[in-house]
Design a protein around this motif. Structure first.
Motif, PDB file in Angstrom:
ATOM      1  N   UNK A  28       0.969  -1.245   0.056  1.00  0.00           N
ATOM      2  CA  UNK A  28      -0.135  -0.054   0.078  1.00  0.00           C
ATOM      3  C   UNK A  28       0.908   1.374   0.011  1.00  0.00           C
ATOM      4  N   UNK A  31       2.400   2.026  -3.393  1.00  0.00           N
ATOM      5  CA  UNK A  31       1.558   2.297  -4.550  1.00  0.00           C
ATOM      6  C   UNK A  31       1.040   3.607  -4.184  1.00  0.00           C
ATOM      7  N   UNK A  32       0.629   3.811  -3.055  1.00  0.00           N
ATOM      8  CA  UNK A  32       0.030   4.798  -2.679  1.00  0.00           C
ATOM      9  C   UNK A  32       0.551   6.146  -2.723  1.00  0.00           C
ATOM     10  N   UNK A  33       1.820   6.305  -2.144  1.00  0.00           N
ATOM     11  CA  UNK A  33       2.589   7.341  -1.951  1.00  0.00           C
ATOM     12  C   UNK A  33       3.894   7.556  -3.121  1.00  0.00           C
ATOM     13  N   UNK A  34       4.197   8.622  -3.349  1.00  0.00           N
ATOM     14  CA  UNK A  34       5.396   8.855  -4.286  1.00  0.00           C
ATOM     15  C   UNK A  34       6.556   8.418  -3.191  1.00  0.00           C
ATOM     16  N   UNK A  37       8.517   4.623  -2.428  1.00  0.00           N
ATOM     17  CA  UNK A  37       8.122   3.709  -3.697  1.00  0.00           C
ATOM     18  C   UNK A  37       8.647   2.277  -3.375  1.00  0.00           C
ATOM     19  N   UNK A 107       4.383  14.615   1.291  1.00  0.00           N
ATOM     20  CA  UNK A 107       3.791  13.623   0.468  1.00  0.00           C
ATOM     21  C   UNK A 107       2.804  12.782   1.398  1.00  0.00           C
ATOM     22  N   UNK A 110       0.082  14.910   2.848  1.00  0.00           N
ATOM     23  CA  UNK A 110      -0.881  15.606   1.557  1.00  0.00           C
ATOM     24  C   UNK A 110      -1.774  14.334   1.312  1.00  0.00           C
ATOM     25  N   UNK A 111      -1.199  13.029   1.409  1.00  0.00           N
ATOM     26  CA  UNK A 111      -2.374  12.100   0.970  1.00  0.00           C
ATOM     27  C   UNK A 111      -3.108  11.669   2.247  1.00  0.00           C
TER      28      UNK A 111
END
Lengths: 196, 196
Positions: A28, A31-34, A37, A107, A110-111
Motif C-alpha cells: 500500500x 503504490x499510494x505514495x510517491x 516507492x 507527501x 498530503x495524502x
DNA sequence: TACTCGATGTATCGCGCCGATACAACGGTT
DNA sequence: AACCGTTGTATCGGCGCGATACATCGAGTA
C-alpha cells in the motif's frame, strides 16, 4: 510531545483505515505514495516493532481458528491502532508544523488531507511553499556565483533543478488557490490546534 | 571490479580538479550538484577515511611551513587523488552501466559529462530514459488499479508525481537529440569500454 | 586592548534506512 | 507430483543523517 517520524505517521494513517499485515502495508505504502516507492522490510518490520513497543499499535497474531483446532499455525500478524495510536494520529493531523514541509513528509501529510480540516490543509500548503521558496533562493544564488566556473553540463543540471522546484511552487499555488476558494471537504474544526 | 558508490565517485570527481579539504569538498558538492544538497560531515569524513584506507586518495596534512618552524600547528588535511584513484575514476567515466541511472547517481554522473566521450554520454542518457520509462509504467498502472479506492488528494498527488516523471523524460529526450546532432565536446574515444 | 562573532575546519555518536538474504507456506498450473 | 509466483516474517552489515563538540582564524567593535 513525543516525536513522530515520517514512516511512523504513514503507518498510523494506513492502519487507521483497517488492520493490515506487514506485507500488505508495504504494498500500500509503495503504490499510494510517491515517497516509499520501494520501502524495504529492513525498515518496515523494525518500525512496527518500535511502534508496538511504544504502544501505538498492537499485533494480533492470526485469529482464524474456526475449525479443527491448532492445525496449520501460519504466522501472520495483523497490526491495528491502539487508543494511544489513534490519539497520536489525531494530534498529528491537527498540526501543520515545519515537520510537514519536507519532501517525503509533505507527501505523506498530503495524502491524508481528507482527514484534516481545511485551515490546517492551508497552513501546510503555505508552509511547504515557503520552504520551497527558500530553496529556490539558495540554489539560484549559488548558480549566479559560480556561473563562470562551471561547465555547460553542470549549468544545465542546475538550471533543470531550478525549473523543477519552480514548477513545484506553481503546483502549490494552484492548490492553495483552490483550497481558498473552496474550503470544502472535511471541516471538523482544528481541535486543540497549534502543534510543532 | 570493485564497487564504487555514488559519494565515492563524486569525491573522486571533485578531487580530480584540485586537492581539497573536507570542508571545501562539502561546500562544492552541496552547491554544484542537486544531489548532496546538504551532505553531512557524518557521511563525508567516514567516506574519506574509507577512501584513504582503500588507497584511492591520500591525505596531505598541512604543508605550509615556510617560515618560523612549527609554530601554529593547524590541523587541516588536503586530500588528493592517488594513481589508483585516477585509474578508478577513468574506469567509471568510461562506463555507462545501470549504476548511473538512478536519481542521485545520474546527477553525479551527468555533472561529469565534460570528462566523458560522447558515445558514453549517449548511453547514459538512454539508460536513464528507459529507467524512467519503467517507473512511468509502474506508477500509471498502480494508478489505474486503485483509481476508485483513493480520495481526491491521493489521486492528485499521484497525477502530479506522474507528470514530474514525464517532464523528466522530455528533458532527457532533448538532451539525447542534442547529443546526437552535435556529439561535440570531449572525444577521447571509449578506452577499454563496457563496464558494469 | 580585549571581546565577540561568523566562517573555517576536523571528528564522532546514535539511530534509522536500505539492499540482500533466508526461510516458509499457500494456491494454481502443467 | 513437481514447479513457481505470491504472500508473509525476519535479520544483518553497511552507511547516511542530524546533532553535537571542539578549535582556530580574521574582522569588526566596544
Amino acid at each position: 510531545m513525543a516525536k513522530t517520524d515520517v514512516l511512523t505517521l504513514a503507518i498510523l494513517g494506513m492502519l487507521s483505515e483497517q488492520p493490515l499485515h506487514g506485507y500488505q502495508l508495504r504494498k500500500q505504502l509503495g503504490s499510494e505514495l510517491g515517497a516509499f516507492r520501494a520501502l524495504s522490510y529492513g525498515s518496515l518490520y523494525p518500525a512496527l516493532k518500535r511502534m508496538v513497543g511504544s504502544g501505538l499499535i498492537a499485533a494480533d497474531a492470526n485469529e482464524a481458528e474456526d475449525a479443527h483446532a491448532a492445525s496449520s499455525r501460519r504466522s501472520r500478524i495483523a497490526y491495528r491502532l491502539t487508543d494511544a495510536g489513534k490519539a497520536r494520529l489525531a494530534d498529528e493531523l491537527a498540526s501543520a508544523g515545519a515537520s510537514s514541509w519536507d519532501d517525503d513528509a509533505f507527501d505523506v501529510r498530503f495524502s491524508m488531507f481528507d482527514k484534516t480540516d481545511s485551515a490546517t490543509r492551508l497552513r501546510i500548503l503555505e508552509g511547504r511553499r515557503s520552504r520551497l521558496a527558500e530553496r529556490l533562493e539558495e540554489v539560484s544564488e549559488s548558480m549566479q556565483q559560480r556561473r563562470e566556473r562551471n561547465d555547460a553540463y553542470t549549468t544545465e543540471l542546475q538550471r533543470h533543478g531550478l525549473e523543477r522546484v519552480e514548477r513545484e511552487v506553481q503546483w502549490l499555488d494552484q492548490l492553495i488557490e483552490t483550497e481558498r476558494s473552496a474550503p470544502g471537504g472535511n471541516t471538523k474544526a482544528a481541535t486543540g490546534g497549534e502543534n510543532n
